[in-house]
Enzyme design. Sequence first.
Site, PDB file in Angstrom:
ATOM      1  N   LYS A 108     100.244  75.537  57.385  1.00 38.71           N
ATOM      2  CA  LYS A 108     100.596  74.546  56.361  1.00 38.71           C
ATOM      3  C   LYS A 108     100.220  75.151  55.008  1.00 38.71           C
ATOM      4  CE  LYS A 108     102.079  70.332  55.503  1.00 38.71           C
ATOM      5  NZ  LYS A 108     103.350  69.746  55.934  1.00 38.71           N
ATOM      6  N   TYR A 137      87.689  73.654  63.303  1.00 44.22           N
ATOM      7  CA  TYR A 137      86.652  73.525  64.332  1.00 44.22           C
ATOM      8  C   TYR A 137      85.414  74.333  63.953  1.00 44.22           C
ATOM      9  CZ  TYR A 137      89.983  71.461  67.633  1.00 44.22           C
ATOM     10  OH  TYR A 137      90.896  70.649  68.262  1.00 44.22           O
ATOM     11  N   ASP A 145      95.711  73.993  69.067  1.00 40.81           N
ATOM     12  CA  ASP A 145      95.363  73.025  70.103  1.00 40.81           C
ATOM     13  C   ASP A 145      96.503  72.027  70.298  1.00 40.81           C
ATOM     14  OD1 ASP A 145      93.765  71.856  72.000  1.00 40.81           O
ATOM     15  OD2 ASP A 145      92.580  70.695  70.585  1.00 40.81           O
ATOM     16  N   ASP A 196     104.718  71.332  60.668  1.00 38.22           N
ATOM     17  CA  ASP A 196     105.510  70.150  61.023  1.00 38.22           C
ATOM     18  C   ASP A 196     106.925  70.545  61.433  1.00 38.22           C
ATOM     19  OD1 ASP A 196     105.380  70.896  58.349  1.00 38.22           O
ATOM     20  OD2 ASP A 196     106.018  68.959  57.593  1.00 38.22           O
TER      21      ASP A 196
END
Length: 362
Positions: A191, A124, A248, A224
Site C-alpha cells: 500500500k 507484527y 497473512d 486492495d
Amino acid sequence: MTHRVTLIPGDGIGPEVVEAARRAVEATGVPVAWERREMGAGAYARTGDPLPAATVAAIRATRVALKGPVETPVTSGLRSVNLRLRRELDLYANVRPCRRYPGVPSVYGDVDLVVVRENVEGSYSGIEFEMGSVAAKELIRFIEETTGRRVREDSGLSIKTISAWGSERIVRFAIAEARRRGRRRLTAGHKANIMKTTDGLFLEVARRVAAEHPDLAFEDRIIDALCMQLVQDPGRFDVIVLPNLYGDIVAELGAGLIGGTGLAPGAHVGGVDGLELAVFEATHGTAPHLAGRNRANPVGAILSGAMLLRHIGEAEAGDRLEAAVADVLADGTAVTPDLRAPEDGRPAVGTVAMTEAICARL
Ligand code: ATP
C-alpha cells in the site's frame, strides 16, 4: 540416512492432524527419528511455559520441525506463543502455497500460487502502546511535537516497522523460492501509495532486487487491487511477496480460493546463530469445536509434511506424498466433512480414515 525432526502436536485438533502428517511422512519410506516436544496451552498447563526451552532447543538441534496449531493461554502474559517462536528463531519467511486440487469443491478452476509473507516485522513488530498508558501519552506528545499532528488521547498505538534489510531478505527469499519451484512471475503486494515510509520502502527494495533478475517477470500491485484480482482471476498469479499483515490476509484468501482452510500447508523459514531452521505447519488454527472428534481435515498438515520432505532433500518423497493427497482428493471417496459438497450424497470419513487412504496410495 535417518532424518531427525522435532514433532510438536500442539492444541485442539493439532495432535490429530500432526499424527496424520507423521504417519503420511513415514508411509513415504523416508526414515525419520521424531523428537516429540510440547508447545501451547497444553505445555503451559504441564510445565508453566507455553514455549519450553526444551522445545526451542530441539528445533535448533534438529533444524526442522513439524508442528500443530497452538493456543496461547491468556494467563501466560504472551500475546502469541507463535510470534514468540518466530521471533526467537528469526523465522522471517512464511511460505504458503495455495494449489487447487481436482475434486475439491471450489468455484475456481486453476489456482496454483505461492504466498511468501514477511514474518517478523511490519504490523507484527509487537511494539504496542495501550490506550491511556504513560508510554502512549508520551508517544502522542512526541508525535505532536515532531509532526504537528494531533492523535486523540484515547488512542492505542501499534508501531509498524519495515526495514530495507528485512525487505531485501524476504524479496531475495521469494525469488529463490520462485526459482526452486520453476516459477516465472513475482508480484509484490503493498500500500505504498498511502504508507510511503514503510510499504514504499518495501516496494522500492523489491523493484531494485527484482531488477537483478530480468528473467523473472516482476510486477507490483496495491494490496486492495491485488485482492480484487485474486478473486477475479487467481490463475494469473504465481509467487506473491508481501509485508507481514497483508501476507497473512492474502494467504488466507488463497486458502479460500482452493477450497478451505483445512487444505493449506505452510512453512516458517529462517534461523539464528548460523543455523538454517524451518517449522512446517498447516495454516489453520486449533478449531477447538472439532478437537478429539476425528473430524479435522488432515490435508494441510500432510502437505506441510510434503514441504518438509522437500526441504530435507527428499524431494521425490515429497512429490509422491503430494500426488497421493491429490489422488485421494480427486477420487473423493475418503474425504473429511469439510470437503463434502452438500449436494454430494456420499458419506464423509474421519481424519484417520482419510489419512489411511493417503498412506495406502503411497
Ligand atoms: P486460531 O485463532 O487458532 O488461528 P482461528 O479462529 O483463526 O484459529 P481455526 O481454528 O483455523 O480459526 O478455525 C476456523 C474454522 O475453520 C473453524 O470453524 C473450523 O471449522 C475450520 N477449520 C480449521 N481447520 C480445520 C481443519 N483442519 N479441518 C476442518 N475444518 C477446519
